[in-house]
Design a protein around this motif. Structure first.
Motif, PDB file in Angstrom:
ATOM      1  N   CYS A  12       9.604   1.664  -6.745  1.00  0.00           N
ATOM      2  CA  CYS A  12       8.960   0.577  -7.273  1.00  0.00           C
ATOM      3  C   CYS A  12       7.899   1.138  -8.343  1.00  0.00           C
ATOM      4  O   CYS A  12       7.393   1.084  -9.210  1.00  0.00           O
ATOM      5  CB  CYS A  12       8.429  -0.319  -6.062  1.00  0.00           C
ATOM      6  N   LEU A  13       7.050   2.362  -7.641  1.00  0.00           N
ATOM      7  CA  LEU A  13       5.933   2.878  -8.424  1.00  0.00           C
ATOM      8  C   LEU A  13       6.543   3.483  -9.616  1.00  0.00           C
ATOM      9  O   LEU A  13       5.831   3.255 -10.823  1.00  0.00           O
ATOM     10  CB  LEU A  13       5.494   4.162  -7.464  1.00  0.00           C
ATOM     11  N   HIS A  14       7.648   4.119  -9.738  1.00  0.00           N
ATOM     12  CA  HIS A  14       8.282   4.722 -10.858  1.00  0.00           C
ATOM     13  C   HIS A  14       8.495   3.625 -11.956  1.00  0.00           C
ATOM     14  O   HIS A  14       8.563   3.787 -13.149  1.00  0.00           O
ATOM     15  CB  HIS A  14       9.472   5.453 -10.512  1.00  0.00           C
ATOM     16  N   LEU A  15       9.022   2.753 -11.433  1.00  0.00           N
ATOM     17  CA  LEU A  15       9.644   1.565 -12.343  1.00  0.00           C
ATOM     18  C   LEU A  15       8.252   0.910 -13.004  1.00  0.00           C
ATOM     19  O   LEU A  15       7.918   0.788 -14.302  1.00  0.00           O
ATOM     20  CB  LEU A  15      10.236   0.533 -11.638  1.00  0.00           C
ATOM     21  N   LEU A  16       7.219   0.540 -12.243  1.00  0.00           N
ATOM     22  CA  LEU A  16       6.097  -0.055 -12.761  1.00  0.00           C
ATOM     23  C   LEU A  16       5.254   1.026 -13.718  1.00  0.00           C
ATOM     24  O   LEU A  16       4.665   0.465 -14.644  1.00  0.00           O
ATOM     25  CB  LEU A  16       5.150  -0.368 -11.610  1.00  0.00           C
ATOM     26  N   ILE A  25      -0.846   3.502 -12.697  1.00  0.00           N
ATOM     27  CA  ILE A  25      -0.819   3.048 -11.233  1.00  0.00           C
ATOM     28  C   ILE A  25      -0.583   4.325 -10.730  1.00  0.00           C
ATOM     29  O   ILE A  25       0.258   5.173 -11.121  1.00  0.00           O
ATOM     30  CB  ILE A  25       0.365   2.103 -11.113  1.00  0.00           C
ATOM     31  N   THR A  26      -0.987   4.770  -9.406  1.00  0.00           N
ATOM     32  CA  THR A  26      -0.552   5.763  -8.665  1.00  0.00           C
ATOM     33  C   THR A  26      -0.029   5.575  -7.242  1.00  0.00           C
ATOM     34  O   THR A  26       0.600   6.432  -6.721  1.00  0.00           O
ATOM     35  CB  THR A  26      -1.816   6.704  -8.439  1.00  0.00           C
ATOM     36  N   GLU A  27      -0.084   4.430  -6.739  1.00  0.00           N
ATOM     37  CA  GLU A  27       0.309   3.882  -5.448  1.00  0.00           C
ATOM     38  C   GLU A  27       0.701   2.467  -5.403  1.00  0.00           C
ATOM     39  O   GLU A  27      -0.192   1.738  -6.067  1.00  0.00           O
ATOM     40  CB  GLU A  27      -0.332   4.446  -4.247  1.00  0.00           C
ATOM     41  N   VAL A  28       1.608   2.170  -4.742  1.00  0.00           N
ATOM     42  CA  VAL A  28       1.873   0.594  -4.447  1.00  0.00           C
ATOM     43  C   VAL A  28       2.435   0.245  -3.230  1.00  0.00           C
ATOM     44  O   VAL A  28       2.686   0.885  -2.312  1.00  0.00           O
ATOM     45  CB  VAL A  28       3.153  -0.108  -5.528  1.00  0.00           C
ATOM     46  N   GLU A  29       1.927  -0.823  -2.685  1.00  0.00           N
ATOM     47  CA  GLU A  29       2.386  -1.496  -1.511  1.00  0.00           C
ATOM     48  C   GLU A  29       3.405  -2.533  -1.410  1.00  0.00           C
ATOM     49  O   GLU A  29       3.219  -3.362  -2.363  1.00  0.00           O
ATOM     50  CB  GLU A  29       1.473  -1.887  -0.644  1.00  0.00           C
ATOM     51  N   LYS A  52       1.559  -4.668  -4.550  1.00  0.00           N
ATOM     52  CA  LYS A  52       0.230  -4.377  -4.787  1.00  0.00           C
ATOM     53  C   LYS A  52      -0.283  -2.995  -4.674  1.00  0.00           C
ATOM     54  O   LYS A  52       0.219  -2.414  -4.273  1.00  0.00           O
ATOM     55  CB  LYS A  52      -0.674  -5.192  -3.788  1.00  0.00           C
ATOM     56  N   ASN A  53      -1.272  -2.952  -5.872  1.00  0.00           N
ATOM     57  CA  ASN A  53      -1.641  -1.463  -5.954  1.00  0.00           C
ATOM     58  C   ASN A  53      -3.144  -1.226  -5.028  1.00  0.00           C
ATOM     59  O   ASN A  53      -3.501  -2.365  -4.552  1.00  0.00           O
ATOM     60  CB  ASN A  53      -1.902  -1.004  -7.450  1.00  0.00           C
ATOM     61  N   LYS A  54      -3.522  -0.097  -5.332  1.00  0.00           N
ATOM     62  CA  LYS A  54      -4.868   0.012  -4.295  1.00  0.00           C
ATOM     63  C   LYS A  54      -6.187  -0.524  -4.972  1.00  0.00           C
ATOM     64  O   LYS A  54      -7.115  -0.920  -4.504  1.00  0.00           O
ATOM     65  CB  LYS A  54      -5.246   1.435  -4.457  1.00  0.00           C
ATOM     66  N   ASP A  55      -5.759  -1.175  -6.520  1.00  0.00           N
ATOM     67  CA  ASP A  55      -6.998  -1.788  -7.187  1.00  0.00           C
ATOM     68  C   ASP A  55      -7.006  -3.403  -6.834  1.00  0.00           C
ATOM     69  O   ASP A  55      -7.769  -4.092  -7.338  1.00  0.00           O
ATOM     70  CB  ASP A  55      -6.952  -1.744  -8.406  1.00  0.00           C
TER      71      ASP A  55
END
Length: 266
Positions: A12-16, A25-29, A52-55
């Motif tokens: 998901c992170l790579h796609l976003l 974006i560096t991390e997602v939940e 959802k990301n850390k922000d």
């Protein structure tokens, strides 16, 4: 399938990152297959991917195989939300890789944009205009052509995971449930068609009415089936294969395509 493969945070992170490189974006939940409270055609609406990301920014990513109306959830009230649709066709016919929309206070006034912090992004796999990341282009090529000798390591990875999922019991169970649901939809469509056809027959006379009533019943059945399975994200080719199987004796392929188009417009 899409929701399963990209429910893994690294995928998901790579796609976003490939779609929205400027956000850093560096991390997602990730919460895959998020279920909304609203219902569509008496079935719960399922989102392919909810992250959802850390922000605190929220990302809803949808693989849309057909043109479809948004189910109406009040997502515009959530700050920093990105609604991303990925289409295997050009949804607006302008050749752009990416279309981004804005909320208007007045639909007739393009200057009346409302700042809801919600971004509606449509990605066109058939695009050729605009700049996109090489990673996103690799992904779009994968959707169009499948795995090729030029596919990146990331694409090879998600293709392996796709194949693993297809071989799993989880996928077989999901496919079996879908097949049962679609069989019910076809049966209901035929039932509704026969009911309307009998009505047409009574109105038009005995002999002519019976013939026309039968054909009208079939037409209504075709449209009803198309409208129902559209909400299940089935492709045009898949829908046409089912229509030919069920209605090919009464209608040509050209006639079925015309009925599909009419069903979309109703």
């Amino acid at each position: 399938m899409f929701g399963h493969v990209f429910s893994k945070p690294e995928n998901c992170l790579h796609l976003l990152q490939s779609i929205l490189p400027d956000l850093g974006i560096t991390e997602v939940e990730v919460t895959p297959q998020k279920q909304l409270n609203k219902k569509l055609l008496e079935k719960n609406v399922i989102m392919d991917l909810w992250a959802k990301n850390k922000d605190g920014k929220i990302f809803d990513v949808e693989m849309q195989t057909t043109k479809q109306k948004w189910p109406g959830e009040d997502l515009d009230q959530i700050g920093g939300t990105y609604i991303i649709f990925i289409y295997p066709f050009d949804p607006f016919g302008e050749g752009k890789y990416i279309y981004e929309g804005a909320f208007l206070l007045d639909k007739d006034n393009p200057d009346s944009q409302a700042n809801t912090k919600t971004h509606w992004i449509s990605i066109n796999t058939r695009g050729y205009k605009g700049k996109i990341t090489s990673e996103l282009k690799d992904f779009l090529n994968y959707i169009k052509y499948g795995l090729t000798k030029d596919s990146s390591n990331f694409i090879k990875k998600i293709d392996r995971e796709r194949l693993d999922y297809i071989r799993s019991t989880k996928w077989r169970d999901a496919k079996m449930s879908l097949d049962v649901l679609l069989a019910d939809e076809r049966a209901e469509a035929r039932k509704e068609g026969r009911r309307q056809g009998r009505k047409e027959g009574r109105e038009e006379g005995i002999v002519e009415g019976k013939l026309e009533g039968k054909l009208e019943a079939q037409r209504i059945g075709v449209k009803k089936f198309v409208q129902n399975v559209r909400e299940l994200d089935q492709s045009d080719d898949w829908i046409m294969s089912k229509l030919i199987k069920d209605y090919g004796k009464d209608f040509s392929e050209a006639e079925l395509k015309k009925l599909m188009l009419e069903a979309e417009q109703e």
